[in-house]
Design an enzyme around this catalytic site. Structure first.
Site: not given
Length: 344
Positions: A151-153, A155, A263
């Site tokens: 997961l993105d930082k 998110t 996104r």
């Protein structure tokens, strides 16, 4: 005089050349280099010499006590920096489930998944090493032990991590297939600007690199770096303001799993994720239509309002269907609450 380059040259793996001045004749090589190279201790210089990184006329000088002569030109080849092996750190984990083969966590926003440039410590991997000890799968390498998806930082949400190599292989195959032939399901909640006209839909648009090497963009299928990307969405709530939907809460389900996919796809259809610093910049003025203090809260929201709410998969050894959900985190829930309050 200090040689140019110093620590920066070491970071870049460059070659440094230094000329011995007349007044330095007769000194030990290690002693003189430690003074000539900015930012290097004598012990560091000695290690470079013994490793054969210091040469004179293309011949390695391996004795730190070598006596230097005026006018000698030494070349120092700085080794490429090695990525530090991550260590366990006492970082709190919200563990949803754990057995001998897997661990499922609710990752908070702001936590990087694995070490990398600029984030060598303080990551989820550091927390997992501390929590699981040596039981994590080694297939992902020393910097990504057990990691089968990310997961993105900024998110938040549900992640599964493998603790055995067998589990790692099975889960990796499931994520690579994206659930097309198996039971993997992933659902995200996203607060976005505006609202799609239809209550549900699909974004089928290939992604490739943007001008920035980190960011992604919708590209033509003909591009060499184009990657198939499909996101399904459904409108869960619409937040009206003045008769139109100023924002909405969507559920997004991934059919593929590309970098920044949700996104980019949401921005592509004109409904970027609220707070997205990369793909939602053009919509920041939307917050100007909100009353204070809500306007300032939305304008200052520090991350993309995206949460991995649901993860469903089959256990790698028992093959039982497992389903995990994590509630919307407080920061997103507060933004949603204030949007709802606009209707009152």
């Amino acid at each position: 005089m200090k040689a140019s380059g110093g620590p920066d040259s070491e970071e870049n793996g460059e070659l440094i050349e230094v000329l011995v001045p007349g007044e330095a004749a007769g000194q030990r090589l290690d002693q003189w280099l430690a003074g000539a190279l900015e930012g290097f201790s004598r012990s560091r210089v000695q290690a470079l010499i013994k490793a054969g990184a210091v040469t004179l006329a293309d011949a390695a000088i391996r004795e730190p006590s070598h006596r230097i002569a005026a006018g000698a030109r030494f070349a120092i080849t700085m080794p490429e920096p090695e990525d530090p092996e991550p260590k366990g750190e006492a970082i709190p984990l919200d563990v949803l489930y754990e057995d001998a083969e897997i661990i499922v966590v609710n990752k908070p926003a702001g936590l990087v998944v694995h070490p990398g440039a600029g984030n060598w410590t303080g990551t989820l991997v550091n927390a997992l090493i501390q929590h699981c000890g040596e039981s994590l799968s080694g297939i992902g390498g020393v910097r990504r032990p057990g990691i089968v998806h990310r997961l993105d930082k900024d998110t938040s949400g549900v992640m599964v991590v493998a603790k055995t190599d067998q589990a790692h292989r099975a889960l990796s195959e499931a994520f690579a297939d994206h659930g097309r032939t198996g039971d993997l399901k992933r659902a995200y909640e996203a607060l976005v600007w505006g609202a799609p006209q239809r209550n549900s839909g699909t974004v089928d648009a290939p992604l490739g690199r943007a001008r920035d090497r980190v960011l992604r963009a919708v590209v033509t299928q003909e591009r060499e770096d184009a990657r198939h990307a499909v996101t399904h969405f459904a409108v869960l709530e619409r937040f009206p303001a003045g008769g139109e939907a100023l924002a909405s809460l969507l559920e997004c389900r991934l059919e593929t799993g590309r970098t920044h996919q949700i996104r980019v796809h949401m921005a592509h259809i004109g409904h970027p994720v609220i707070g997205d610093p990369d793909y939602g910049k053009a919509f920041r003025t939307k917050a100007n239509r909100l009353p204070e203090p809500f306007r300032s809260a939305v304008a200052a929201f520090p991350r993309q309002a995206l949460h991995a709410r649901l993860l469903e998969f089959r256990h790698p050894s028992t093959h039982m269907r497992m389903r995990f959900e994590a509630p919307m985190p407080p920061d997103m829930a507060e933004i949603a609450r204030q949007f709802r309050a606009l209707e009152d």
